[in-house]
Design a protein around this motif. Structure first.
Motif, PDB file in Angstrom:
ATOM      1  N   ILE A 130     -18.247  10.153  30.265  1.00  0.00           N
ATOM      2  CA  ILE A 130     -18.905  11.091  29.922  1.00  0.00           C
ATOM      3  C   ILE A 130     -20.052  11.240  30.778  1.00  0.00           C
ATOM      4  N   PHE A 131     -20.609  10.227  31.510  1.00  0.00           N
ATOM      5  CA  PHE A 131     -21.636  10.462  32.417  1.00  0.00           C
ATOM      6  C   PHE A 131     -21.172  10.647  33.735  1.00  0.00           C
ATOM      7  N   LYS A 132     -19.847  10.758  34.208  1.00  0.00           N
ATOM      8  CA  LYS A 132     -19.396  11.034  35.591  1.00  0.00           C
ATOM      9  C   LYS A 132     -20.009  12.312  35.767  1.00  0.00           C
ATOM     10  N   PRO A 133     -19.594  13.339  35.084  1.00  0.00           N
ATOM     11  CA  PRO A 133     -20.054  14.698  35.357  1.00  0.00           C
ATOM     12  C   PRO A 133     -21.525  14.844  35.982  1.00  0.00           C
ATOM     13  N   ARG A 145     -30.083   0.910  19.901  1.00  0.00           N
ATOM     14  CA  ARG A 145     -29.852   1.677  18.834  1.00  0.00           C
ATOM     15  C   ARG A 145     -30.935   2.511  18.371  1.00  0.00           C
ATOM     16  N   PRO A 146     -31.141   3.787  17.910  1.00  0.00           N
ATOM     17  CA  PRO A 146     -29.936   4.702  17.995  1.00  0.00           C
ATOM     18  C   PRO A 146     -29.320   5.145  19.386  1.00  0.00           C
ATOM     19  N   ILE A 147     -28.168   5.422  19.356  1.00  0.00           N
ATOM     20  CA  ILE A 147     -27.252   5.177  20.831  1.00  0.00           C
ATOM     21  C   ILE A 147     -27.857   6.330  21.430  1.00  0.00           C
ATOM     22  N   TRP A 148     -28.436   7.414  20.972  1.00  0.00           N
ATOM     23  CA  TRP A 148     -28.830   8.627  22.032  1.00  0.00           C
ATOM     24  C   TRP A 148     -30.098   8.104  22.670  1.00  0.00           C
ATOM     25  N   VAL A 149     -30.826   7.082  22.248  1.00  0.00           N
ATOM     26  CA  VAL A 149     -31.986   6.494  22.855  1.00  0.00           C
ATOM     27  C   VAL A 149     -31.243   5.681  24.389  1.00  0.00           C
ATOM     28  N   ALA A 150     -30.231   5.240  24.115  1.00  0.00           N
ATOM     29  CA  ALA A 150     -29.560   4.543  25.081  1.00  0.00           C
ATOM     30  C   ALA A 150     -29.242   5.591  26.269  1.00  0.00           C
ATOM     31  N   TYR A 151     -28.609   6.735  25.721  1.00  0.00           N
ATOM     32  CA  TYR A 151     -28.201   7.801  26.652  1.00  0.00           C
ATOM     33  C   TYR A 151     -29.337   8.167  27.452  1.00  0.00           C
ATOM     34  N   GLU A 152     -30.420   8.347  26.668  1.00  0.00           N
ATOM     35  CA  GLU A 152     -31.726   8.802  27.566  1.00  0.00           C
ATOM     36  C   GLU A 152     -31.992   7.917  28.528  1.00  0.00           C
ATOM     37  N   ARG A 198     -34.290  10.741  31.085  1.00  0.00           N
ATOM     38  CA  ARG A 198     -34.835  11.732  30.451  1.00  0.00           C
ATOM     39  C   ARG A 198     -34.492  12.249  29.070  1.00  0.00           C
ATOM     40  N   PRO A 199     -35.291  12.920  28.271  1.00  0.00           N
ATOM     41  CA  PRO A 199     -34.899  13.352  26.779  1.00  0.00           C
ATOM     42  C   PRO A 199     -33.476  14.270  26.997  1.00  0.00           C
ATOM     43  N   LEU A 200     -32.810  14.184  26.105  1.00  0.00           N
ATOM     44  CA  LEU A 200     -31.572  14.760  25.787  1.00  0.00           C
ATOM     45  C   LEU A 200     -31.774  16.308  25.304  1.00  0.00           C
ATOM     46  N   ARG A 201     -31.383  17.239  25.960  1.00  0.00           N
ATOM     47  CA  ARG A 201     -31.557  18.623  25.278  1.00  0.00           C
ATOM     48  C   ARG A 201     -30.984  19.006  24.117  1.00  0.00           C
ATOM     49  N   TRP A 242     -26.709  15.777  22.815  1.00  0.00           N
ATOM     50  CA  TRP A 242     -26.280  14.506  21.846  1.00  0.00           C
ATOM     51  C   TRP A 242     -24.875  14.821  21.388  1.00  0.00           C
ATOM     52  N   GLU A 243     -24.824  15.913  20.347  1.00  0.00           N
ATOM     53  CA  GLU A 243     -23.571  16.346  19.819  1.00  0.00           C
ATOM     54  C   GLU A 243     -22.587  16.356  20.982  1.00  0.00           C
ATOM     55  N   ASP A 244     -22.819  16.979  21.964  1.00  0.00           N
ATOM     56  CA  ASP A 244     -21.703  17.328  22.980  1.00  0.00           C
ATOM     57  C   ASP A 244     -21.009  15.791  23.530  1.00  0.00           C
ATOM     58  N   LEU A 245     -22.234  15.276  23.774  1.00  0.00           N
ATOM     59  CA  LEU A 245     -21.717  13.425  24.422  1.00  0.00           C
ATOM     60  C   LEU A 245     -21.249  12.723  23.428  1.00  0.00           C
ATOM     61  N   ASP A 246     -21.626  12.723  22.092  1.00  0.00           N
ATOM     62  CA  ASP A 246     -21.004  11.972  21.300  1.00  0.00           C
ATOM     63  C   ASP A 246     -19.579  12.427  20.856  1.00  0.00           C
ATOM     64  N   GLN A 247     -19.347  13.519  20.863  1.00  0.00           N
ATOM     65  CA  GLN A 247     -17.885  14.085  20.701  1.00  0.00           C
ATOM     66  C   GLN A 247     -17.083  13.829  21.985  1.00  0.00           C
ATOM     67  N   ALA A 248     -17.573  13.981  23.188  1.00  0.00           N
ATOM     68  CA  ALA A 248     -16.661  13.598  24.190  1.00  0.00           C
ATOM     69  C   ALA A 248     -16.676  12.194  24.420  1.00  0.00           C
ATOM     70  N   PHE A 249     -17.578  11.286  23.885  1.00  0.00           N
ATOM     71  CA  PHE A 249     -17.431   9.823  24.067  1.00  0.00           C
ATOM     72  C   PHE A 249     -16.254   9.503  23.006  1.00  0.00           C
ATOM     73  N   HIS A 250     -16.283   9.997  21.805  1.00  0.00           N
ATOM     74  CA  HIS A 250     -15.196   9.334  20.857  1.00  0.00           C
ATOM     75  C   HIS A 250     -14.089  10.018  21.139  1.00  0.00           C
ATOM     76  N   ASP A 251     -13.887  11.321  21.913  1.00  0.00           N
ATOM     77  CA  ASP A 251     -12.429  11.669  22.415  1.00  0.00           C
ATOM     78  C   ASP A 251     -11.901  10.804  23.463  1.00  0.00           C
ATOM     79  N   HIS A 252     -12.830  10.160  24.502  1.00  0.00           N
ATOM     80  CA  HIS A 252     -12.308   9.056  25.330  1.00  0.00           C
ATOM     81  C   HIS A 252     -12.191   7.561  24.831  1.00  0.00           C
ATOM     82  N   TYR A 253     -13.189   7.455  23.801  1.00  0.00           N
ATOM     83  CA  TYR A 253     -12.763   5.898  23.239  1.00  0.00           C
ATOM     84  C   TYR A 253     -11.546   6.120  22.652  1.00  0.00           C
ATOM     85  N   HIS A 254     -11.390   7.004  21.765  1.00  0.00           N
ATOM     86  CA  HIS A 254     -10.103   6.906  20.873  1.00  0.00           C
ATOM     87  C   HIS A 254      -8.833   6.752  21.574  1.00  0.00           C
TER      88      HIS A 254
END
Length: 212
Positions: free
Chosen positions: A26-29, A46-53, A58-61, A65-77
């Motif tokens: 998800i962070f490759k792009p 945790r929370p995981i969005w803090v790790a993403y930041e 930088r802070p998430l726009r 977070w919702e877009d990254l979380d969905q993409a993460f789960h798509d790849h994870y699954h």
């Protein structure tokens, strides 16, 4: 102790490679360098969005977070199909069950997926109860879910040992008055686990010493 509450991801289910692989995807792009397991653990919180930041610096726009979380789960699954139970996990479940004491599974992973995966791995029979996340935003605190899980069990919190891989697992146990031991096979670094002040084990079987 009369009851063990197991965490799933990073504890019974050894999925660190899928977690790191999905995170890198998800962070490759964004042009971020790929992390190895230890690099991920160094950034994880945790929370995981803090790790993403932390990873982005930088802070998430809004909506990011919702877009990254969905993409993460798509790849994870997709990647999780190559993962298996943690070393010794099946022996632990069997040993505790044969002792005549009870155990359950509490996870912040999607409930329906959790139930299906436990059945697929033929371990669902070991649990008095399985609870995953049925509603609410993913990535939050486990404490409120621990309260509901404990209330559904016929056991006093003082008779419960929580085994998990994150400090959030230990704080959730502490919140209800249960004991916790933390396992190093998951997403949190051993140094961070040890700094929390909670007992830490490198082998799931070693957690039994805290239950007896």
């Amino acid at each position: 102790m009369k009851h063990i509450i197991w965490d799933w991801n990073g504890t019974l289910f050894h999925d660190i490679d899928a977690v790191v692989g999905a995170t890198n995807a998800i962070f490759k792009p964004y042009g971020l360098a790929a992390l190895d397991n230890e690099g991920f653990r160094a950034a994880y919180t945790r929370p995981i969005w803090v790790a993403y930041e932390r990873m982005l610096g930088r802070p998430l726009r809004e909506g990011e977070w919702e877009d990254l979380d969905q993409a993460f789960h798509d790849h994870y699954h997709e990647l999780m199909h190559a993962c298996a139970l943690a070393e010794g996990a099946l022996d632990c479940l069997r040993t505790w069950g044969e002792s005549g004491r009870t155990q359950s599974l509490l996870s912040m992973w999607a409930h329906d997926r959790l139930v299906r995966k436990a059945a697929e791995l033929s371990i669902d029979r070991y649990f008095a109860r399985i609870d995953g996340l049925s509603n609410g935003a993913p990535g939050g605190s486990k404490a409120e879910h621990m309260v509901a899980h404990i209330e559904s069990l016929d056991v006093r919190p003082s008779q419960v040992l929580v085994i998990g891989d994150s400090i959030d697992d230990a704080h959730a146990a502490q919140h209800v008055g249960a004991m916790a031991v933390l396992y190093t096979g998951g997403m949190t670094s051993r140094a961070d686990l040890a700094a929390s002040g909670f007992p830490v084990v490198d082998d799931l079987a070693d957690a039994f010493s805290f239950a007896t």
